[in-house]
Write a protein that holds these residues in place. Structure first.
Motif, PDB file in Angstrom:
ATOM      1  N   LEU A 164       0.832  -1.204   0.000  1.00 23.94           N
ATOM      2  CA  LEU A 164       0.000   0.000   0.000  1.00 23.94           C
ATOM      3  C   LEU A 164       0.863   1.249   0.000  1.00 23.94           C
ATOM      4  O   LEU A 164       0.590   2.209  -0.719  1.00 23.94           O
ATOM      5  CB  LEU A 164      -0.942  -0.002   1.201  1.00 23.94           C
ATOM      6  CG  LEU A 164      -2.125  -0.960   1.074  1.00 23.94           C
ATOM      7  CD1 LEU A 164      -2.860  -1.081   2.399  1.00 23.94           C
ATOM      8  CD2 LEU A 164      -3.091  -0.484  -0.001  1.00 23.94           C
TER       9      LEU A 164
ATOM     10  N   PHE B 154       2.277   1.631  -3.529  1.00 20.51           N
ATOM     11  CA  PHE B 154       1.351   2.180  -4.530  1.00 20.51           C
ATOM     12  C   PHE B 154       1.082   3.667  -4.273  1.00 20.51           C
ATOM     13  O   PHE B 154       0.987   4.461  -5.214  1.00 20.51           O
ATOM     14  CB  PHE B 154       0.034   1.401  -4.557  1.00 20.51           C
ATOM     15  CG  PHE B 154       0.083   0.205  -5.467  1.00 20.51           C
ATOM     16  CD1 PHE B 154       0.031   0.359  -6.845  1.00 20.51           C
ATOM     17  CD2 PHE B 154       0.199  -1.075  -4.952  1.00 20.51           C
ATOM     18  CE1 PHE B 154       0.090  -0.732  -7.691  1.00 20.51           C
ATOM     19  CE2 PHE B 154       0.265  -2.173  -5.789  1.00 20.51           C
ATOM     20  CZ  PHE B 154       0.210  -2.006  -7.158  1.00 20.51           C
TER      21      PHE B 154
ATOM     22  N   ILE C 282      -7.414  11.153  -6.977  1.00 20.57           N
ATOM     23  CA  ILE C 282      -8.331  10.418  -6.110  1.00 20.57           C
ATOM     24  C   ILE C 282      -7.640   9.165  -5.601  1.00 20.57           C
ATOM     25  O   ILE C 282      -7.734   8.818  -4.424  1.00 20.57           O
ATOM     26  CB  ILE C 282      -9.619  10.052  -6.886  1.00 20.57           C
ATOM     27  CG1 ILE C 282     -10.371  11.319  -7.275  1.00 20.57           C
ATOM     28  CG2 ILE C 282     -10.504   9.124  -6.066  1.00 20.57           C
ATOM     29  CD1 ILE C 282     -11.585  11.071  -8.153  1.00 20.57           C
ATOM     30  N   ALA C 283      -6.894   8.497  -6.501  1.00 19.27           N
ATOM     31  CA  ALA C 283      -6.213   7.267  -6.106  1.00 19.27           C
ATOM     32  C   ALA C 283      -5.202   7.532  -4.996  1.00 19.27           C
ATOM     33  O   ALA C 283      -5.119   6.773  -4.028  1.00 19.27           O
ATOM     34  CB  ALA C 283      -5.529   6.629  -7.311  1.00 19.27           C
TER      35      ALA C 283
ATOM     36  N   LEU D 167      -7.159   8.010  -1.717  1.00 20.68           N
ATOM     37  CA  LEU D 167      -7.731   6.774  -1.172  1.00 20.68           C
ATOM     38  C   LEU D 167      -6.631   5.827  -0.693  1.00 20.68           C
ATOM     39  O   LEU D 167      -6.748   5.201   0.370  1.00 20.68           O
ATOM     40  CB  LEU D 167      -8.597   6.076  -2.228  1.00 20.68           C
ATOM     41  CG  LEU D 167      -9.834   6.850  -2.673  1.00 20.68           C
ATOM     42  CD1 LEU D 167     -10.570   6.095  -3.776  1.00 20.68           C
ATOM     43  CD2 LEU D 167     -10.773   7.089  -1.498  1.00 20.68           C
ATOM     44  N   LEU D 168      -5.561   5.722  -1.466  1.00 19.72           N
ATOM     45  CA  LEU D 168      -4.467   4.826  -1.068  1.00 19.72           C
ATOM     46  C   LEU D 168      -3.833   5.303   0.235  1.00 19.72           C
ATOM     47  O   LEU D 168      -3.479   4.486   1.089  1.00 19.72           O
ATOM     48  CB  LEU D 168      -3.400   4.771  -2.169  1.00 19.72           C
ATOM     49  CG  LEU D 168      -3.727   3.895  -3.372  1.00 19.72           C
ATOM     50  CD1 LEU D 168      -2.792   4.191  -4.525  1.00 19.72           C
ATOM     51  CD2 LEU D 168      -3.635   2.419  -2.988  1.00 19.72           C
TER      52      LEU D 168
ATOM     53  N   ILE E  46      -5.290   6.843   2.669  1.00 18.83           N
ATOM     54  CA  ILE E  46      -6.173   6.464   3.769  1.00 18.83           C
ATOM     55  C   ILE E  46      -5.989   4.984   4.093  1.00 18.83           C
ATOM     56  O   ILE E  46      -5.820   4.604   5.258  1.00 18.83           O
ATOM     57  CB  ILE E  46      -7.642   6.743   3.406  1.00 18.83           C
ATOM     58  CG1 ILE E  46      -7.860   8.241   3.284  1.00 18.83           C
ATOM     59  CG2 ILE E  46      -8.574   6.150   4.454  1.00 18.83           C
ATOM     60  CD1 ILE E  46      -9.253   8.610   2.841  1.00 18.83           C
ATOM     61  N   LEU E  47      -6.002   4.149   3.058  1.00 15.44           N
ATOM     62  CA  LEU E  47      -5.870   2.709   3.299  1.00 15.44           C
ATOM     63  C   LEU E  47      -4.517   2.385   3.922  1.00 15.44           C
ATOM     64  O   LEU E  47      -4.411   1.526   4.807  1.00 15.44           O
ATOM     65  CB  LEU E  47      -6.055   1.921   1.997  1.00 15.44           C
ATOM     66  CG  LEU E  47      -7.431   2.005   1.340  1.00 15.44           C
ATOM     67  CD1 LEU E  47      -7.513   1.067   0.147  1.00 15.44           C
ATOM     68  CD2 LEU E  47      -8.554   1.687   2.322  1.00 15.44           C
TER      69      LEU E  47
ATOM     70  N   VAL F 262      -4.676   3.194   7.604  1.00 15.04           N
ATOM     71  CA  VAL F 262      -5.429   2.181   8.343  1.00 15.04           C
ATOM     72  C   VAL F 262      -4.581   0.928   8.532  1.00 15.04           C
ATOM     73  O   VAL F 262      -4.503   0.363   9.624  1.00 15.04           O
ATOM     74  CB  VAL F 262      -6.736   1.821   7.598  1.00 15.04           C
ATOM     75  CG1 VAL F 262      -7.421   0.625   8.237  1.00 15.04           C
ATOM     76  CG2 VAL F 262      -7.665   3.020   7.584  1.00 15.04           C
ATOM     77  N   GLN F 263      -3.901   0.519   7.448  1.00 17.47           N
ATOM     78  CA  GLN F 263      -3.084  -0.682   7.532  1.00 17.47           C
ATOM     79  C   GLN F 263      -1.916  -0.482   8.501  1.00 17.47           C
ATOM     80  O   GLN F 263      -1.576  -1.389   9.264  1.00 17.47           O
ATOM     81  CB  GLN F 263      -2.576  -1.055   6.130  1.00 17.47           C
ATOM     82  CG  GLN F 263      -1.826  -2.367   6.058  1.00 17.47           C
ATOM     83  CD  GLN F 263      -2.712  -3.563   6.374  1.00 17.47           C
ATOM     84  OE1 GLN F 263      -3.901  -3.554   6.070  1.00 17.47           O
ATOM     85  NE2 GLN F 263      -2.149  -4.569   7.012  1.00 17.47           N
TER      86      GLN F 263
ATOM     87  N   TYR G 217      -1.917   1.448  11.103  1.00 17.73           N
ATOM     88  CA  TYR G 217      -2.509   1.388  12.430  1.00 17.73           C
ATOM     89  C   TYR G 217      -2.701  -0.070  12.863  1.00 17.73           C
ATOM     90  O   TYR G 217      -2.341  -0.463  13.981  1.00 17.73           O
ATOM     91  CB  TYR G 217      -3.838   2.140  12.411  1.00 17.73           C
ATOM     92  CG  TYR G 217      -4.677   1.956  13.653  1.00 17.73           C
ATOM     93  CD1 TYR G 217      -4.352   2.633  14.831  1.00 17.73           C
ATOM     94  CD2 TYR G 217      -5.797   1.125  13.636  1.00 17.73           C
ATOM     95  CE1 TYR G 217      -5.123   2.462  15.971  1.00 17.73           C
ATOM     96  CE2 TYR G 217      -6.563   0.954  14.769  1.00 17.73           C
ATOM     97  CZ  TYR G 217      -6.225   1.622  15.939  1.00 17.73           C
ATOM     98  OH  TYR G 217      -6.988   1.444  17.058  1.00 17.73           O
TER      99      TYR G 217
END
Lengths: 285, 294
Positions: A7, A10, A37-38, A41-42, A44-45, A48-49, A51
């Protein structure tokens, strides 16, 4: 751990494309907002990962212990649950585009692609299926209503026909080419100059070749080639994919391999040039 | 052409397909996460019509509201099926969503010189395909045909705070990204290899009668694996060499089946089901394209 790396990779890759300006070598910048946008969103992901990873490093890939109250994640394939060779295969699949995208040199589409993709643009109206002129002639008539297209063509025609010398730049390469193909008779004898890469194709005469540019709609997977036949006063030894700037007089000529009459530039002046920073031209509409 | 330079060209096309598709995949997996966390089986049971015909129609029309491309739609469909949406409604949804949405129809309208007829044919055939297949499937299959069977115990996601639910949504999105991402990557690579090494002119030289030209255009759509919002521009470039019917076949089939989404479907559904589904799509699209005259 692996997921976090991918992640992050990317996110970095998309960011890097924007920061380095290399994005234009892949897509038409009109669509750059999609990759913005990508990135968003990436990121954010990735957060989260990260965390999840910090909270429980070993289990961050398959968080059966998570607290959202939906402990039914077993339906997913988790890398950790698979035999090692499958796991490595998945790693390779995800890491490959990151490595090849970030570290490999970005290739420019060239004459070898013209040979395989030569089909991709509108054929001449003759209805001859074997006619290959299709890829030389930009045709935006498909993109506009007939009236507004005619009007636009008229404007372009007036713009170019008032000039004695036509010089096509990256920005008006497609429009200029289209105007000339639409009113071939009106431009006979005019001087024109433009640049592109050489493509010999199936030319029979050693003094003829095509000077072409790739035009892009959205990404380079949907590109097509545009350009013009040029004729030198004597036999030439220019190789495919050599970038040249040409200046010459517009004429028209029956071209046997395509079985049709084509505009042709009788070259008076030419020189080889360095490949431009942005080898593509883009369609705006 | 050296092997090295052609590989680098392949790689650049491959990366550009990924750059084009990843934003849509991300949106797809996040929507799938939202469905997982915020939509319950009860809600679906409440709004989903019991009658099979109405359920198919409902699924097909729900696709209209979802701007998705043919690869982003698969995780969403899979999630809906896991949530108890019947197979026939889910597949009807999966088939219309990439075509009948404002973005794709608008790009089709522009690409074909503002001709509404192409838009109507494309949308109409897509709708017909999805309705017919939905109804056939409703008689043929009783279960959801997913590879991993539905699991009990889905009933507690509606507890927890909004924040926890959002967290869960994103975790599901990450799971989904990794489970569909690998198929996207492999599919994009194969499509790029096809573009680099297969001479498309040989494909186009195959027969020029109605049936073969429709089949050729469908094969081309499969091989090129273009996103449904740009494929109309490519189709329009064939408009003087191919009949309108075969262009419609390209536009409808390519948005339903291509290399990258085939791999994704195979990862979500049973093999036999996927091949059956594709057979139905081929037959109906072909028949439909032969009816189009103009």
């Amino acid at each position: 751990m692996f997921r976090l790396l991918v992640l992050m990779g990317f996110t970095f890759f998309f960011y890097h494309l924007h920061a380095s300006g290399n994005l234009t070598k892949y897509i038409n910048m009109k669509y750059a907002y999609l990759s913005f946008i990508a990135i968003f969103l990436l990121a954010i992901l990735t957060a989260v990962q990260a965390y999840l990873f910090i909270k429980s490093p070993e289990k961050s890939g398959h968080h059966h212990d998570h607290d959202c109250g939906c402990g039914h994640d077993h339906e997913h394939d988790h890398e950790q649950n698979k035999p090692f060779y499958q796991r490595y295969l998945i790693y390779v699949v995800f890491l490959f585009p990151l490595v090849s995208g970030i570290f490999f040199p970005i290739a420019t589409l060239d004459s070898s692609i013209v040979k395989t993709k030569g089909f991709s643009f509108k054929a001449m109206e003759s209805g001859d299926h074997y006619s290959q002129t299709q890829y030389l002639r930009p045709d935006a008539s498909l993109y506009y209503a007939q009236d507004s297209y005619d009007k636009q063509m008229k404007q372009l025609f007036n713009k170019y026909s008032s000039k004695k010398e036509i010089s096509l730049t990256d920005d008006d390469f497609l429009k200029g080419m289209e105007t000339i193909y639409n009113y071939p008779g009106e431009f006979l004898g005019r001087t024109i100059e433009f640049h592109g890469f050489a493509y010999k194709g199936n030319a029979i005469n050693k003094n003829q070749l095509f000077v072409l540019r790739f035009g892009i709609i959205h990404c380079i997977a949907d590109s097509g080639v545009y350009g013009m036949l040029v004729e030198f006063p004597k036999d030439m030894d220019i190789k495919d994919d050599e970038w040249i700037h040409i200046k010459g007089t517009l004429a028209s000529e029956y071209y046997q391999p395509f079985k049709s009459t084509l505009p042709v530039v009788k070259v008076t002046d030419w020189n080889t040039i360095k490949k431009p920073d942005d080898p593509y031209v883009y369609r705006g509409f | 052409m050296t092997a090295q330079s052609s590989f680098l060209q392949l790689n650049s096309i491959f990366i550009s397909i990924l750059i084009e598709a990843i934003p849509f995949i991300l949106i797809g997996v996040i929507l799938s996460g939202i469905i997982q966390m915020f939509v319950s089986e009860e809600m679906i049971a409440r709004i989903m019509p019991k009658n099979r015909f109405l359920a198919v129609l409902f699924g097909a029309l729900a696709g209209v509201l979802f701007p998705a491309c043919e690869c982003g739609i698969i995780p969403i469909t899979r999630r809906l099926l896991l949530k108890g949406v019947p197979l026939h409604a889910g597949v009807a949804f999966m088939l219309t969503a990439p075509i009948i949405n404002p973005i794709v129809l608008f790009s089709t309208y522009i690409a074909f010189g503002n001709r509404w007829s192409v838009v109507f044919y494309r949308g109409g055939l897509a709708l017909a395909v999805s309705l017919i297949i939905g109804v056939i499937l409703s008689y043929q299959f009783k279960d959801n045909q997913l590879l991993k069977p539905d699991e009990p115990g889905h009933h507690h996601h509606h507890h927890g705070t909004l924040l926890q639910k959002l967290g869960g949504t994103l975790r599901h999105a990450i799971d989904e990204f990794f489970s569909v991402g690998k198929y996207l990557i492999i599919g994009a690579f194969i499509a790029a290899a096809m573009q680099t090494y297969v001479k498309t002119s040989t494909l186009l030289a195959i027969g020029q009668n109605d049936v073969s030209s429709s089949l050729v255009m469908m094969g081309l759509a499969f091989v090129l694996s273009l996103c449904s919002e740009v494929d109309a521009f490519i189709a329009s470039s064939f408009s003087s060499t191919f009949s309108l019917g075969s262009l419609i076949a390209f536009l409808v089939f390519g948005a339903m089946v291509d290399i990258k989404n085939l791999l994704m479907m195979l990862a979500a559904f049973k093999k036999r089901f996927v091949f059956l589904l594709i057979t139905y799509i081929v037959v109906i699209v072909l028949a439909g394209s032969l009816l189009v005259k103009g």
